[in-house]
Design a protein around this motif. Structure first.
Motif, short mmCIF file in Angstrom:
data_model
loop_
_atom_site.label_atom_id
_atom_site.label_comp_id
_atom_site.label_asym_id
_atom_site.label_seq_id
_atom_site.Cartn_x
_atom_site.Cartn_y
_atom_site.Cartn_z
N GLY A 221 0.79 -1.23 0.00
CA GLY A 221 0.00 0.00 0.00
C GLY A 221 0.82 1.27 0.00
N SER A 222 2.14 1.17 0.06
CA SER A 222 3.02 2.35 0.12
C SER A 222 2.47 3.41 1.07
CB SER A 222 3.20 2.98 -1.27
OG SER A 222 3.80 2.09 -2.14
N ASP B 268 -7.49 -1.26 0.12
CA ASP B 268 -7.02 -0.70 1.40
C ASP B 268 -7.08 -1.76 2.49
OD1 ASP B 268 -6.63 1.77 0.22
OD2 ASP B 268 -8.49 2.64 1.00
N LYS B 269 -8.23 -2.44 2.60
CA LYS B 269 -8.41 -3.46 3.65
C LYS B 269 -7.36 -4.56 3.53
CE LYS B 269 -13.35 -2.79 4.31
NZ LYS B 269 -14.69 -3.34 4.09
N GLN B 270 -7.11 -5.02 2.31
CA GLN B 270 -6.10 -6.07 2.09
C GLN B 270 -4.71 -5.58 2.50
OE1 GLN B 270 -6.61 -6.96 -2.05
NE2 GLN B 270 -8.41 -8.25 -1.71
N ASN B 271 -4.39 -4.34 2.14
CA ASN B 271 -3.09 -3.79 2.52
C ASN B 271 -2.95 -3.66 4.03
OD1 ASN B 271 -2.03 -3.56 -0.09
ND2 ASN B 271 -2.97 -1.56 -0.39
N TYR B 272 -4.00 -3.23 4.70
CA TYR B 272 -3.95 -3.08 6.16
C TYR B 272 -3.73 -4.44 6.82
CZ TYR B 272 -6.19 1.44 5.09
OH TYR B 272 -6.51 2.66 4.57
N ILE B 273 -4.41 -5.46 6.33
CA ILE B 273 -4.26 -6.81 6.88
C ILE B 273 -2.83 -7.31 6.67
CG2 ILE B 273 -4.95 -9.23 6.55
CD1 ILE B 273 -7.82 -8.11 5.96
#
Length: 147
Positions: free
Chosen positions: A47-48, A97-102
């Motif tokens: 997600g940089s 976003d959700k995938q990157n946060y996980i």
């Protein structure tokens, strides 16, 4: 209200920046003055993140309310023109976003999301600025350090 040409929206969207936005720069200055040192748009992480504080393993995302569909926010609305395209595009942003946060959290990195509307409010209300900055600083400092 003046009616705009069809190209106006396209031209406006083309001008939207994804780095060094006014809210992002404002938050960076607040963090810098609090003594936090960080990396910008750290491409080595999913997600940089807009701001990455390696010492505390904290990734901060400064999300625009429109682009990331901030719930119950007046700035987050799907345009009426080409509705299906925008709905899919914006929902795709939220899913990514959700995938990157996980992925970041599985790496032991604490994720903090700061919304554009919150920063705009901080910029208007200088009194609240110190309180919100203190809360953010306390949140960063309370994260466990990983070596």
């Amino acid at each position: 209200m003046k009616k705009s040409k069809p190209m106006t929206r396209s031209e406006n969207m083309a001008r939207v920046k994804n780095k060094n936005t006014q809210p992002e720069v404002y938050l960076r200055k607040l963090l810098w003055h609090r003594g936090f040192r960080y990396r910008l748009n750290y491409k080595s992480l999913p997600g940089s993140p807009d701001i990455y504080i390696p010492k505390y393993k904290v990734a901060i995302f400064v999300n625009g309310c429109f682009w990331h569909m901030h719930e119950n926010c007046r700035y987050a609305s799907i345009p009426k023109n080409n509705h299906d395209f925008w709905k899919n595009k914006l929902e795709g942003n939220v899913q990514r976003d959700k995938q990157n946060y996980i992925r970041l959290e599985s790496m032991g990195i604490n994720v903090i999301v700061v919304w554009g509307c919150e920063i705009k409010q901080m910029m208007k209300d200088k009194i609240i600025e110190k309180e919100k900055t203190d809360n953010l600083a306390n949140h960063i400092l309370s994260t466990p350090k990983f070596k």
